[in-house]
Motif scaffolding. Structure first.
Motif, mmCIF file in Angstrom:
data_model
loop_
_atom_site.group_PDB
_atom_site.id
_atom_site.type_symbol
_atom_site.label_atom_id
_atom_site.label_comp_id
_atom_site.label_asym_id
_atom_site.label_seq_id
_atom_site.Cartn_x
_atom_site.Cartn_y
_atom_site.Cartn_z
ATOM 1 N N ASN A 140 0.851 -1.186 0.000
ATOM 2 C CA ASN A 140 0.000 0.000 0.000
ATOM 3 C C ASN A 140 0.886 1.235 0.000
ATOM 4 O O ASN A 140 1.895 1.288 0.708
ATOM 5 N N VAL A 141 0.485 2.225 -0.810
ATOM 6 C CA VAL A 141 1.238 3.481 -0.918
ATOM 7 C C VAL A 141 0.287 4.627 -0.619
ATOM 8 O O VAL A 141 -0.870 4.616 -1.051
ATOM 9 N N VAL A 142 0.765 5.615 0.130
ATOM 10 C CA VAL A 142 -0.005 6.826 0.375
ATOM 11 C C VAL A 142 0.886 8.028 0.086
ATOM 12 O O VAL A 142 2.071 8.021 0.396
ATOM 13 N N VAL A 143 0.297 9.023 -0.566
ATOM 14 C CA VAL A 143 0.964 10.293 -0.832
ATOM 15 C C VAL A 143 0.113 11.354 -0.155
ATOM 16 O O VAL A 143 -1.097 11.430 -0.399
ATOM 17 N N SER A 144 0.726 12.153 0.706
ATOM 18 C CA SER A 144 -0.037 13.116 1.502
ATOM 19 C C SER A 144 0.499 14.530 1.349
ATOM 20 O O SER A 144 1.670 14.727 1.034
ATOM 21 N N LEU A 172 -5.753 -5.839 11.672
ATOM 22 C CA LEU A 172 -4.583 -6.427 11.028
ATOM 23 C C LEU A 172 -3.568 -5.334 10.679
ATOM 24 O O LEU A 172 -3.941 -4.251 10.244
ATOM 25 N N GLY A 173 -2.294 -5.666 10.869
ATOM 26 C CA GLY A 173 -1.246 -4.711 10.573
ATOM 27 C C GLY A 173 -0.675 -4.897 9.179
ATOM 28 O O GLY A 173 -0.742 -5.987 8.604
ATOM 29 N N LYS A 174 -0.108 -3.825 8.645
ATOM 30 C CA LYS A 174 0.513 -3.885 7.320
ATOM 31 C C LYS A 174 1.553 -2.781 7.224
ATOM 32 O O LYS A 174 1.504 -1.786 7.957
ATOM 33 N N LEU A 175 2.510 -2.963 6.313
ATOM 34 C CA LEU A 175 3.473 -1.915 6.011
ATOM 35 C C LEU A 175 2.890 -1.014 4.929
ATOM 36 O O LEU A 175 2.267 -1.487 3.977
ATOM 37 N N VAL A 176 3.101 0.276 5.078
ATOM 38 C CA VAL A 176 2.626 1.261 4.110
ATOM 39 C C VAL A 176 3.816 2.124 3.695
ATOM 40 O O VAL A 176 4.595 2.569 4.540
ATOM 41 N N LEU A 177 3.956 2.330 2.391
ATOM 42 C CA LEU A 177 5.000 3.199 1.858
ATOM 43 C C LEU A 177 4.426 4.606 1.735
ATOM 44 O O LEU A 177 3.470 4.836 0.990
ATOM 45 N N HIS A 178 4.984 5.548 2.489
ATOM 46 C CA HIS A 178 4.563 6.950 2.445
ATOM 47 C C HIS A 178 5.469 7.654 1.426
ATOM 48 O O HIS A 178 6.619 7.967 1.724
ATOM 49 N N ALA A 179 4.940 7.863 0.243
ATOM 50 C CA ALA A 179 5.751 8.320 -0.886
ATOM 51 C C ALA A 179 5.932 9.833 -0.885
ATOM 52 O O ALA A 179 5.011 10.590 -0.593
#
Length: 100
Positions: free
Chosen positions: A51-55, A87-94
């Protein structure tokens, strides 16, 4: 301490834009990576789905041309997130996206 990840792949889920209650813009999508890497002098097929998020203010500029199936390279930091289901997950904060 360093936390920097650069990963290339294909957008596997349509980017979704949202606005937080604090008025911060976000764009969420899923990146699928497939490659062959060498490990112990042997080729190994590698696959990941992240999962990727751009903020922030730059999120619209960075993500305006993204679409399902786009080939991109993404850079940013990785963080652990717990979802609503617990549930946990890794997220890439781009903070960097290039079309390839």
């Amino acid at each position: 301490m360093s936390n920097r990840l650069v990963l290339s792949g294909v957008i596997a889920k349509q980017p979704k834009r949202s606005l937080s209650p604090a008025g911060i813009a976000h764009c969420h999508f899923v990146l699928e990576h497939r490659s062959i890497q060498r490990e112990a002098d042997l080729p190994r097929q590698v696959y990941c789905y992240i999962n990727v998020v751009v903020s922030g203010q730059d999120s619209q500029v960075l993500t305006q041309h993204l679409a399902l199936g786009s080939h991109i390279e993404v850079g940013g930091f990785v963080s652990y997130q717990t979802g609503r289901n617990g549930l946990g997950k890794l997220v890439l904060h781009a903070d960097h996206i290039d079309k390839i």
